[in-house]
Motif scaffolding. Sequence first.
Motif, short mmCIF file in Angstrom:
data_model
loop_
_atom_site.label_atom_id
_atom_site.label_comp_id
_atom_site.label_asym_id
_atom_site.label_seq_id
_atom_site.Cartn_x
_atom_site.Cartn_y
_atom_site.Cartn_z
N GLY A 1 4.05 -2.86 -82.62
CA GLY A 1 4.99 -2.07 -81.82
C GLY A 1 6.43 -2.24 -82.28
O GLY A 1 6.75 -2.03 -83.44
N GLU A 2 7.29 -2.66 -81.35
CA GLU A 2 8.72 -2.80 -81.62
C GLU A 2 9.09 -4.16 -82.24
O GLU A 2 10.27 -4.39 -82.54
N PHE B 1 5.55 -8.04 -76.19
CA PHE B 1 6.57 -8.44 -75.23
C PHE B 1 7.88 -8.59 -75.99
O PHE B 1 7.92 -9.27 -77.01
N ILE B 2 8.95 -7.98 -75.49
CA ILE B 2 10.24 -8.04 -76.16
C ILE B 2 11.27 -8.69 -75.23
O ILE B 2 11.40 -8.31 -74.08
N GLY B 3 11.99 -9.68 -75.74
CA GLY B 3 13.10 -10.27 -75.02
C GLY B 3 12.81 -11.61 -74.38
O GLY B 3 11.68 -11.91 -74.01
N ASP B 4 13.87 -12.40 -74.26
CA ASP B 4 13.79 -13.74 -73.67
C ASP B 4 13.43 -13.68 -72.19
O ASP B 4 12.87 -14.62 -71.64
N ASN B 5 13.73 -12.55 -71.54
CA ASN B 5 13.42 -12.41 -70.11
C ASN B 5 11.90 -12.35 -69.85
O ASN B 5 11.47 -12.41 -68.71
N GLN B 6 11.10 -12.26 -70.89
CA GLN B 6 9.64 -12.23 -70.75
C GLN B 6 9.01 -13.62 -70.73
O GLN B 6 7.80 -13.75 -70.55
N LEU B 7 9.82 -14.66 -70.90
CA LEU B 7 9.29 -16.02 -71.01
C LEU B 7 8.46 -16.44 -69.80
O LEU B 7 7.37 -16.98 -69.94
N GLU B 8 8.96 -16.19 -68.59
CA GLU B 8 8.22 -16.56 -67.37
C GLU B 8 6.87 -15.84 -67.31
O GLU B 8 5.85 -16.44 -66.97
#
Length: 173
Positions: free
Chosen positions: A70-71, A117-124
């Motif tokens: 994907g991205e 999944f893209i981005g640090d906000n996906q860690l949780e």
Amino acid sequence: MTREEKSNVIEDLTARLAATNVIYIADISGLDAEATSNLRRACFKANVKLEVVKNTLLSKAMESSENNYGELPSILKGNTSIMIADTGNVPAKVIKEFRKKSDKPLLKGAYIDEAVFIGDNQLETLASIKSKEEVIGDIVTILQSPAKNVVSALKSGGGKIAGLIKTLSEREG
């Protein structure tokens, strides 16, 4: 690095990407030698392979792979490290635990069983994903529950039935 060496690195990366369904892309730049060593040790203990890679080589390896990332190739900027594991949530848990003492590594993105999944906000979200073994354990527990209830009812009911039969047989006699 010669063209042949780059080609060999791309082939090697492509083979490793094809051999796993769990890849995390992180930024560990800014960690000093001691912190980097501690992160590598934490990854090793959790059976996660951590490796610093060149963005262009990783991007080409992703393009050569049969998987659809994907991205993910678009986030390959700056310093990049890949974390490869067998279980989807383990690298996220390692990052989360390590960040209790440091502000790095930053999660750029992840590929887990065809999901991107893209981005640090996906860690949780990634840390809370259940592993295949955990899901199977939950299913087994759910399936065992009704069977346990039936067995329990039969055991307790069996005593009542036996008592009723005994009482009835004593009355007739």
